[in-house]
Write a protein that holds these residues in place. Structure first.
Motif, mmCIF file in Angstrom:
data_model
loop_
_atom_site.group_PDB
_atom_site.id
_atom_site.type_symbol
_atom_site.label_atom_id
_atom_site.label_comp_id
_atom_site.label_asym_id
_atom_site.label_seq_id
_atom_site.Cartn_x
_atom_site.Cartn_y
_atom_site.Cartn_z
ATOM 1 N N ILE A 54 0.858 -1.179 0.000
ATOM 2 C CA ILE A 54 0.000 0.000 0.000
ATOM 3 C C ILE A 54 0.895 1.230 0.000
ATOM 4 O O ILE A 54 1.762 1.372 0.868
ATOM 5 C CB ILE A 54 -0.934 0.000 1.212
ATOM 6 C CG1 ILE A 54 -1.844 -1.236 1.164
ATOM 7 C CG2 ILE A 54 -1.771 1.281 1.251
ATOM 8 C CD1 ILE A 54 -2.593 -1.496 2.449
ATOM 9 N N SER A 65 -3.901 10.104 0.004
ATOM 10 C CA SER A 65 -4.403 9.136 -0.958
ATOM 11 C C SER A 65 -3.598 7.857 -0.808
ATOM 12 O O SER A 65 -2.388 7.901 -0.575
ATOM 13 C CB SER A 65 -4.258 9.683 -2.383
ATOM 14 O OG SER A 65 -4.735 8.765 -3.345
ATOM 15 N N ARG A 67 -3.202 3.570 -2.290
ATOM 16 C CA ARG A 67 -3.546 2.570 -3.283
ATOM 17 C C ARG A 67 -2.531 1.433 -3.193
ATOM 18 O O ARG A 67 -1.466 1.581 -2.593
ATOM 19 C CB ARG A 67 -3.571 3.140 -4.700
ATOM 20 C CG ARG A 67 -2.212 3.405 -5.318
ATOM 21 C CD ARG A 67 -1.480 4.563 -4.721
ATOM 22 N NE ARG A 67 -2.088 5.853 -5.084
ATOM 23 C CZ ARG A 67 -1.847 6.966 -4.426
ATOM 24 N NH1 ARG A 67 -1.044 6.979 -3.359
ATOM 25 N NH2 ARG A 67 -2.407 8.086 -4.794
ATOM 26 N N THR A 68 -2.852 0.300 -3.803
ATOM 27 C CA THR A 68 -1.928 -0.821 -3.830
ATOM 28 C C THR A 68 -1.102 -0.789 -5.105
ATOM 29 O O THR A 68 -1.649 -0.643 -6.206
ATOM 30 C CB THR A 68 -2.676 -2.157 -3.734
ATOM 31 O OG1 THR A 68 -3.455 -2.184 -2.539
ATOM 32 C CG2 THR A 68 -1.712 -3.326 -3.714
ATOM 33 N N VAL A 69 0.202 -0.897 -4.962
ATOM 34 C CA VAL A 69 1.112 -1.001 -6.100
ATOM 35 C C VAL A 69 2.042 -2.188 -5.841
ATOM 36 O O VAL A 69 1.989 -2.804 -4.770
ATOM 37 C CB VAL A 69 1.935 0.302 -6.297
ATOM 38 C CG1 VAL A 69 1.015 1.487 -6.556
ATOM 39 C CG2 VAL A 69 2.817 0.579 -5.084
ATOM 40 N N THR A 83 5.114 3.795 -12.339
ATOM 41 C CA THR A 83 3.779 4.331 -12.552
ATOM 42 C C THR A 83 3.797 5.406 -13.626
ATOM 43 O O THR A 83 4.856 5.787 -14.139
ATOM 44 C CB THR A 83 3.210 4.916 -11.234
ATOM 45 O OG1 THR A 83 1.822 5.204 -11.403
ATOM 46 C CG2 THR A 83 3.945 6.197 -10.848
ATOM 47 N N SER A 87 -0.283 10.420 -13.123
ATOM 48 C CA SER A 87 -1.346 9.875 -12.279
ATOM 49 C C SER A 87 -1.458 10.688 -10.994
ATOM 50 O O SER A 87 -0.627 11.558 -10.712
ATOM 51 C CB SER A 87 -1.035 8.414 -11.935
ATOM 52 O OG SER A 87 0.146 8.352 -11.135
ATOM 53 N N LYS A 89 -0.919 9.711 -7.931
ATOM 54 C CA LYS A 89 0.253 9.509 -7.082
ATOM 55 C C LYS A 89 1.467 10.211 -7.645
ATOM 56 O O LYS A 89 2.296 10.748 -6.895
ATOM 57 C CB LYS A 89 0.514 8.026 -6.861
ATOM 58 C CG LYS A 89 0.688 7.170 -8.083
ATOM 59 C CD LYS A 89 0.793 5.717 -7.656
ATOM 60 C CE LYS A 89 0.711 4.753 -8.837
ATOM 61 N NZ LYS A 89 -0.602 4.831 -9.543
ATOM 62 N N GLN A 146 -3.398 7.472 -16.779
ATOM 63 C CA GLN A 146 -3.832 7.002 -15.461
ATOM 64 C C GLN A 146 -4.403 8.126 -14.607
ATOM 65 O O GLN A 146 -3.834 9.209 -14.519
ATOM 66 C CB GLN A 146 -2.656 6.350 -14.747
ATOM 67 C CG GLN A 146 -3.050 5.465 -13.586
ATOM 68 C CD GLN A 146 -1.831 4.774 -13.001
ATOM 69 O OE1 GLN A 146 -1.172 5.304 -12.131
ATOM 70 N NE2 GLN A 146 -1.531 3.588 -13.490
ATOM 71 N N SER A 147 -5.541 7.853 -14.002
ATOM 72 C CA SER A 147 -6.284 8.759 -13.113
ATOM 73 C C SER A 147 -7.104 9.804 -13.860
ATOM 74 O O SER A 147 -7.861 10.552 -13.240
ATOM 75 C CB SER A 147 -5.373 9.465 -12.091
ATOM 76 O OG SER A 147 -4.671 8.534 -11.301
#
Length: 217
Positions: A54, A65, A67-69, A83, A87, A89, A146-147
Motif C-alpha cells: 500500500i 491518498s 492505493r496498492t502497487v 507508474t 497519475s 500519485k 492514469q487517473s
C-alpha cells in the motif's frame, strides 16, 4: 420498505494473533537486510503477491491518498515502483516527495511499514524495466492516461487498439512513465502477539546509521 443494505456486523471479525516473540536480538543490523529475511519468509509461506504494498501519498495541500502497487526492486538505496508520472500519485509526489509503504502480510501475522523521501529513478533504469514487461502491459502504459476521466470502456479499448497497430512489436518507453524510489528514513517491523501485545520494532535513520527502537503496541 427501505432497500438500503445494512452494514454487516463486525463483531465476528475478531482475530487472535499468536507468534514467536520478536526481540531486538533477532533483528539484523539494518532494515534492508531484515526486510530481505522477512520477504523470503513471505515467499516461503506461499503468500500471494508478497510484493504488493500500500502506497500512501499526500498532495501539497495535505490531501492523503492510498492505493496498492507492486514493489519491483529494492536495495540499500530504497524501494522501487513504477507508474504514470501524470497519475494522482505521480502528481502528489511531484508536489510532496514523501511517501509511506505498507506490506500487509496478514497470513503470517506480520507487516512492514516504511516512511521515506521519494525521487524518480533514472530514465535508463525505467527504460530497462519497461523493456522487460509483457507487450500488452507496455501498450497499456501508453493507452491509459492514469487517473484521468474517460468517457467509456470502449474509448479506452479503442485507444489500446490504435496504439497496438502503431507499435506491433516494440513500443518505446513513454516520457510520462517511469520509476520512483522511496529512500527509507523509518522502517517498522510488526509481529502480531496475543492480547494485542504486538511486537513493534522500528529502525530510525540517524547519522551515521540506524537506531533500533521498540514501540508500544
Amino acid at each position: 420498505m427501505d432497500a438500503t443494505p445494512r452494514p454487516p456486523t463486525l463483531a465476528g471479525l475478531r482475530r487472535t494473533y499468536e507468534g514467536e516473540p520478536l526481540l531486538e536480538s533477532d533483528l539484523a543490523s539494518d532494515p534492508i537486510a531484515q526486510f530481505t529475511t522477512w520477504f523470503q519468509d513471505a515467499l516461503d509461506a506461499g503468500l500471494p503477491e508478497p510484493n504488493a504494498m500500500i502506497l500512501a501519498t499526500a498532495s501539497a495541500g495535505g490531501r492523503p491518498s492510498a492505493r496498492t502497487v507492486l514493489l519491483k526492486g529494492y536495495d540499500e538505496r530504497g524501494f522501487v515502483f513504477y507508474t504514470n508520472y501524470e497519475s494522482r500519485k505521480g502528481r502528489d509526489l511531484a508536489e510532496n516527495p514523501r511517501a509511506s509503504l505498507l506490506f500487509p502480510w496478514h497470513p503470517v501475522r506480520r507487516q512492514v511499514r516504511v516512511e521515506g523521501t521519494v525521487t524518480r529513478i533514472s530514465h535508463a533504469e525505467s527504460a530497462e524495466y519497461f523493456a522487460s514487461r509483457p507487450y500488452g502491459s507496455r501498450i497499456g502504459a501508453w493507452a491509459s492516461r492514469q487517473s484521468a476521466v474517460v468517457r467509456s470502456r470502449e474509448e479506452l479499448d479503442a485507444r489500446y487498439e490504435e496504439l497496438a497497430a502503431r507499435w506491433p512489436e516494440d513500443p518505446p518507453v513513454p516520457d510520462f512513465w517511469g520509476g520512483f524510489r522511496v529512500a527509507p528514513v523509518e522502517v517498522e517491523f510488526w509481529q502480531g502477539q496475543l492480547d494485542r501485545m504486538h511486537d513493534r520494532l522500528r529502525y530510525r535513520r540517524t547519522r551515521p546509521g540506524w537506531v533500533l527502537e521498540r514501540l508500544a503496541p
